[in-house]
Write a protein that holds these residues in place. Sequence first.
Motif, PDB file in Angstrom:
ATOM      1  N   TYR A  50      76.059  41.753  52.028  1.00 12.29           N
ATOM      2  CA  TYR A  50      78.096  43.069  51.238  1.00 12.29           C
ATOM      3  C   TYR A  50      78.143  43.239  52.119  1.00 12.29           C
ATOM      4  O   TYR A  50      77.591  43.541  52.943  1.00 12.29           O
ATOM      5  N   TYR A  51      80.170  43.897  51.551  1.00 11.00           N
ATOM      6  CA  TYR A  51      80.847  44.299  52.539  1.00 11.00           C
ATOM      7  C   TYR A  51      81.522  45.037  52.555  1.00 11.00           C
ATOM      8  O   TYR A  51      82.174  45.729  51.411  1.00 11.00           O
ATOM      9  N   LEU A  52      81.252  46.134  52.947  1.00 12.70           N
ATOM     10  CA  LEU A  52      81.976  47.395  52.683  1.00 12.70           C
ATOM     11  C   LEU A  52      82.829  47.885  53.595  1.00 12.70           C
ATOM     12  O   LEU A  52      83.034  47.343  54.935  1.00 12.70           O
ATOM     13  N   TYR A  53      84.266  47.775  53.041  1.00 11.24           N
ATOM     14  CA  TYR A  53      85.678  47.415  53.331  1.00 11.24           C
ATOM     15  C   TYR A  53      86.516  48.413  53.073  1.00 11.24           C
ATOM     16  O   TYR A  53      86.592  49.135  51.703  1.00 11.24           O
ATOM     17  N   SER A 102      95.344  54.275  52.406  1.00  9.86           N
ATOM     18  CA  SER A 102      96.044  53.333  51.051  1.00  9.86           C
ATOM     19  C   SER A 102      94.691  52.937  50.277  1.00  9.86           C
ATOM     20  O   SER A 102      95.789  52.287  48.991  1.00  9.86           O
ATOM     21  N   LEU A 103      93.649  51.974  50.701  1.00  7.52           N
ATOM     22  CA  LEU A 103      93.180  51.548  49.444  1.00  7.52           C
ATOM     23  C   LEU A 103      91.611  52.510  49.914  1.00  7.52           C
ATOM     24  O   LEU A 103      91.227  53.304  50.561  1.00  7.52           O
TER      25      LEU A 103
END
Length: 155
Positions: free
Chosen positions: A21-24, A30-31
């Motif tokens: 998984y990638y944590l962004y 803003s997100l």
Amino acid sequence: YQAFTLANVFTNNQDAFTKNYYLYHEGDGSLPFLIVNWDADATWGISWDGTPEDPEGGGIWGTKNGLSKKLAAIDQCQADYAKDFLAALDGIFAYEITSAAFAEIAAQVEPDIRFEECRWEKETSFAEQLDVVDNFLQKRPEYLRGLLEAVSGER
């Protein structure tokens, strides 16, 4: 995070809690954080090597999941999680809903799968794999419901 956990526990995606998984997160705030799963080849009752997985496995928090282990130790978190998961089992994770979505996706990819089956030697057929996933979709909700009811005290 709870939606991520519910989805991965329901699909029995054991890899999702340690890798794949990638944590962004945008640095400007803003997100919210986004979790993007990838390489989910060991899900829906089929192992990474194509062999069937028992739909009655994995538990309700995922495996090797440090954050969930800590959250499960908090009574209120455990109760809220169980309540939300039980609601999902009656809603979006109900067999009627998951099997209809699965049938729609299977019909869309079937022509491509038939082409691939002609190109590669496989130990099982597309139809056999569809049966494995359908069996998983039938049995998984009740298995999880039993575990969750034991935690929440609901029946």
